[in-house]
Design a protein around this motif. Structure first.
Motif, mmCIF file in Angstrom:
data_model
loop_
_atom_site.group_PDB
_atom_site.id
_atom_site.type_symbol
_atom_site.label_atom_id
_atom_site.label_comp_id
_atom_site.label_asym_id
_atom_site.label_seq_id
_atom_site.Cartn_x
_atom_site.Cartn_y
_atom_site.Cartn_z
ATOM 1 N N TYR A 57 0.822 -1.206 0.000
ATOM 2 C CA TYR A 57 0.000 0.000 0.000
ATOM 3 C C TYR A 57 0.859 1.260 0.000
ATOM 4 O O TYR A 57 1.983 1.267 0.496
ATOM 5 C CB TYR A 57 -0.919 0.018 1.225
ATOM 6 N N THR A 58 0.302 2.318 -0.580
ATOM 7 C CA THR A 58 0.921 3.645 -0.544
ATOM 8 C C THR A 58 -0.090 4.584 0.085
ATOM 9 O O THR A 58 -1.170 4.810 -0.482
ATOM 10 C CB THR A 58 1.289 4.141 -1.953
ATOM 11 N N GLU A 59 0.242 5.133 1.261
ATOM 12 C CA GLU A 59 -0.737 5.875 2.055
ATOM 13 C C GLU A 59 -0.164 7.224 2.477
ATOM 14 O O GLU A 59 0.378 7.382 3.571
ATOM 15 C CB GLU A 59 -1.164 5.022 3.254
ATOM 16 N N PRO A 60 -0.287 8.224 1.602
ATOM 17 C CA PRO A 60 0.300 9.538 1.884
ATOM 18 C C PRO A 60 -0.475 10.309 2.943
ATOM 19 O O PRO A 60 -1.674 10.085 3.146
ATOM 20 C CB PRO A 60 0.214 10.242 0.533
ATOM 21 N N ASP A 61 0.207 11.222 3.603
ATOM 22 C CA ASP A 61 -0.423 12.110 4.574
ATOM 23 C C ASP A 61 -0.574 13.530 4.046
ATOM 24 O O ASP A 61 -1.396 14.300 4.549
ATOM 25 C CB ASP A 61 0.397 12.144 5.868
ATOM 26 N N ASP A 62 0.220 13.892 3.067
ATOM 27 C CA ASP A 62 0.222 15.245 2.527
ATOM 28 C C ASP A 62 -0.987 15.453 1.615
ATOM 29 O O ASP A 62 -1.295 14.609 0.769
ATOM 30 C CB ASP A 62 1.515 15.480 1.746
ATOM 31 N N LEU A 63 -1.686 16.579 1.763
ATOM 32 C CA LEU A 63 -2.896 16.818 0.990
ATOM 33 C C LEU A 63 -2.615 16.858 -0.506
ATOM 34 O O LEU A 63 -3.406 16.337 -1.305
ATOM 35 C CB LEU A 63 -3.576 18.116 1.440
ATOM 36 N N ASP A 64 -1.501 17.450 -0.908
ATOM 37 C CA ASP A 64 -1.186 17.489 -2.336
ATOM 38 C C ASP A 64 -1.004 16.081 -2.897
ATOM 39 O O ASP A 64 -1.442 15.787 -4.013
ATOM 40 C CB ASP A 64 0.076 18.324 -2.579
ATOM 41 N N ALA A 65 -0.378 15.205 -2.126
ATOM 42 C CA ALA A 65 -0.196 13.825 -2.577
ATOM 43 C C ALA A 65 -1.534 13.091 -2.630
ATOM 44 O O ALA A 65 -1.773 12.278 -3.530
ATOM 45 C CB ALA A 65 0.773 13.100 -1.653
ATOM 46 N N ILE A 66 -2.406 13.365 -1.680
ATOM 47 C CA ILE A 66 -3.743 12.764 -1.700
ATOM 48 C C ILE A 66 -4.517 13.272 -2.909
ATOM 49 O O ILE A 66 -5.176 12.501 -3.622
ATOM 50 C CB ILE A 66 -4.494 13.075 -0.392
ATOM 51 N N ARG A 67 -4.452 14.565 -3.158
ATOM 52 C CA ARG A 67 -5.126 15.136 -4.324
ATOM 53 C C ARG A 67 -4.625 14.503 -5.614
ATOM 54 O O ARG A 67 -5.406 14.226 -6.539
ATOM 55 C CB ARG A 67 -4.891 16.646 -4.382
ATOM 56 N N ALA A 68 -3.309 14.288 -5.693
ATOM 57 C CA ALA A 68 -2.718 13.739 -6.913
ATOM 58 C C ALA A 68 -3.222 12.330 -7.202
ATOM 59 O O ALA A 68 -3.197 11.877 -8.359
ATOM 60 C CB ALA A 68 -1.198 13.737 -6.797
ATOM 61 N N ASP A 69 -3.687 11.628 -6.175
ATOM 62 C CA ASP A 69 -4.184 10.268 -6.334
ATOM 63 C C ASP A 69 -5.706 10.216 -6.293
ATOM 64 O O ASP A 69 -6.292 9.156 -6.093
ATOM 65 C CB ASP A 69 -3.597 9.374 -5.235
ATOM 66 N N SER A 70 -6.348 11.376 -6.451
ATOM 67 C CA SER A 70 -7.807 11.457 -6.421
ATOM 68 C C SER A 70 -8.349 11.776 -7.806
ATOM 69 O O SER A 70 -7.606 12.154 -8.711
ATOM 70 C CB SER A 70 -8.257 12.540 -5.429
ATOM 71 N N GLU A 71 -9.637 11.642 -7.961
ATOM 72 C CA GLU A 71 -10.295 11.961 -9.224
ATOM 73 C C GLU A 71 -11.116 13.241 -9.063
ATOM 74 O O GLU A 71 -11.682 13.485 -8.000
ATOM 75 C CB GLU A 71 -11.216 10.821 -9.645
ATOM 76 N N PRO A 72 -11.211 14.055 -10.109
ATOM 77 C CA PRO A 72 -12.030 15.276 -10.015
ATOM 78 C C PRO A 72 -13.509 14.930 -9.855
ATOM 79 O O PRO A 72 -14.001 13.949 -10.412
ATOM 80 C CB PRO A 72 -11.758 15.979 -11.342
#
Length: 452
Positions: A57-72
């Motif tokens: 698993y890859t589980e970031p804490d930084d919001l920018d990293a979470i955003r980068a792995d999200s869908e609009p």
């Protein structure tokens, strides 16, 4: 500095947390001692271990990293009249689901026993009261008492309930509303910490929130200004130091007000939830908060229950354990399923987690929304039947269903008399219709473009 429990038990939970989060515990052994110096040394060694090289698993804490792995997710508009109606239903729906689950928020129902799972113990209580399948609030007495069962919260039992009694599941909702009333929608985590210390007592927080409450007090005790020079370092200490509960359900139950204020905009709801959750949680503890806030925001404008869950899942990092659990749930949780079968599946899949962990409880919330077919009663009763964090899951499911349906059945709403106690000044008591009106004012002030 131990808070929720003693240092030895904190260390035991820390070992579980580190193992679940993929850290390499090879060679680590829990010391069998009460000596705090030895325990602290072991704790520091445990939290310094590396992640396993084979951790999938890859589980970031930084919001920018979470955003980068999200869908609009495009935002949707809603009329002011509809929003007010659905806000009221969401507030009432949350309270009714919470009140149903409060009396059975006890270890045997939440965690099970060697003989039975938690959901089977919940079933036993209601069967012993001739009140199964569940169709109303929890009965005060049951033949299960003869086997040693006991419940709690008499003010929320069916024979006596006349309002929503004070509970953390509603306390954090009104606190979220207060934060937005005072700071708008673009608050930060430091604002949340200050709101906790200004509005909550130490006795009103638990597990991850207890540890963060104590840690925040420590980082603010020598301050002369509004915040320390290195805010991020202070907040990292706040959410992690001696806090093995940082992926438990606490943040997930704090975010409903953000979903209400961001009705139709799951991304905005998730990002507000992120800033709140990061006071006390990391990784899946944060994702669960973002997921639930996004579900609630989506529910106001969604055309189906499946849309609520699939939309909210887009804010969760795709290589996380939470994403895996919710994506899996979407493959099998379908309208019309028998709640008992759903409970069996959930416990088989996620029963290894603590009864108040984020992952199993978030999966339960998603599953019970999906199987409900739009039936509020089936949704909340199934959520409570499942065990684990009964009042939290009943509350979150009730909130989602109220936001989606725009009404709560009278049999569930009437006993509350539209009244909630929260132990927060200005909201103790408050009518649900007034809480809804205040939430609408937050939307009108901060998101006028969201109304049509």
């Amino acid at each position: 500095m131990a808070g929720w429990t003693d240092l030895k038990e904190l260390l035991q939970f820390e070992e579980i947390e580190q193992r679940e989060a993929g850290y390499d515990l090879t060679g680590f052994t829990l010391p069998d001692t009460d000596d705090e110096a030895i325990l602290n040394k072991a704790y520091d060694a445990l939290t310094a271990l590396p992640v396993r090289t084979d951790y999938p698993y890859t589980e970031p804490d930084d919001l920018d990293a979470i955003r980068a792995d999200s869908e609009p997710i495009p935002a949707k508009k809603i009329s002011e009249k509809k929003l007010l109606k659905h806000l009221h239903a969401a507030w009432v729906g949350r309270a009714a689901g919470c009140a149903l689950g409060k009396p059975v928020e006890c270890d045997i129902f939440m965690c099970g026993s060697p003989e039975k799972t938690g959901w089977e113990h919940v079933k036993a209580w209601f069967e012993g009261a001739d009140a199964y399948p569940i169709d109303f609030y929890t009965p005060a007495h049951s033949r299960a008492e003869e086997q040693g069962y006991a419940i709690r919260c008499p003010l929320s039992q069916r024979e006596t309930i006349t309002f929503m009694e004070s509970d953390d599941d509603v306390r954090y909702t009104v606190l979220g509303l207060r934060i937005m009333e005072e700071t708008g929608l673009h608050f930060n985590t430091w604002d949340v910490g200050k709101a906790w210390h200004n509005n909550l007592t130490y006795a009103q927080v638990c597990t991850a929130e207890t540890q963060a409450y104590l840690n925040f007090a420590q980082v603010t005790s020598h301050m002369k200004g509004d915040a320390p020079a290195d805010v991020e370092k202070a907040l990292e200490f706040t959410r992690t130091y001696r806090n093995p509960y940082r992926e438990w359900i606490g943040a997930q139950i704090r975010v409903d007000a953000y979903g209400y204020a961001a009705a139709g905009d799951p991304v905005l709801a998730a990002e507000m939830a992120y800033y709140d959750a990061r006071l006390s949680h990391i990784k899946n503890g944060v994702y669960g908060a973002m997921f639930c806030a996004a579900m609630i925001a989506a529910a106001f404008t969604a055309e189906s229950l499946e849309e609520i869950v699939t939309t909210a899942l887009k804010v969760v990092p795709k290589k996380s354990r939470l994403y895996e659990a919710i994506a899996d749930t979407l493959t099998w949780a379908k309208p019309g399923m028998d709640p008992e079968e759903v409970c069996r599946i959930l416990w088989e899949k996620w029963g290894s987690y603590d009864g108040v962990h984020t992952i199993n409880n978030a999966a339960a919330v998603a599953a019970m929304v999906l199987i409900s077919g739009g039936d509020y009663e089936k949704a909340i009763t199934s959520a409570v039947l499942c065990g684990w964090d009964t009042d939290c899951n009943g509350a979150t499911v009730g909130s989602i269903m109220g936001a989606f349906l725009g009404e709560v059945p009278e049999k569930w709403a009437a006993p509350l008399h539209d009244t909630m106690y929260s132990s927060v000044v200005g909201f103790d008591p408050i009518l649900f219709k007034d809480a809804a009106a205040r939430t609408l004012e937050v939307v009108k002030k901060n998101r006028p473009e969201a109304l049509n």
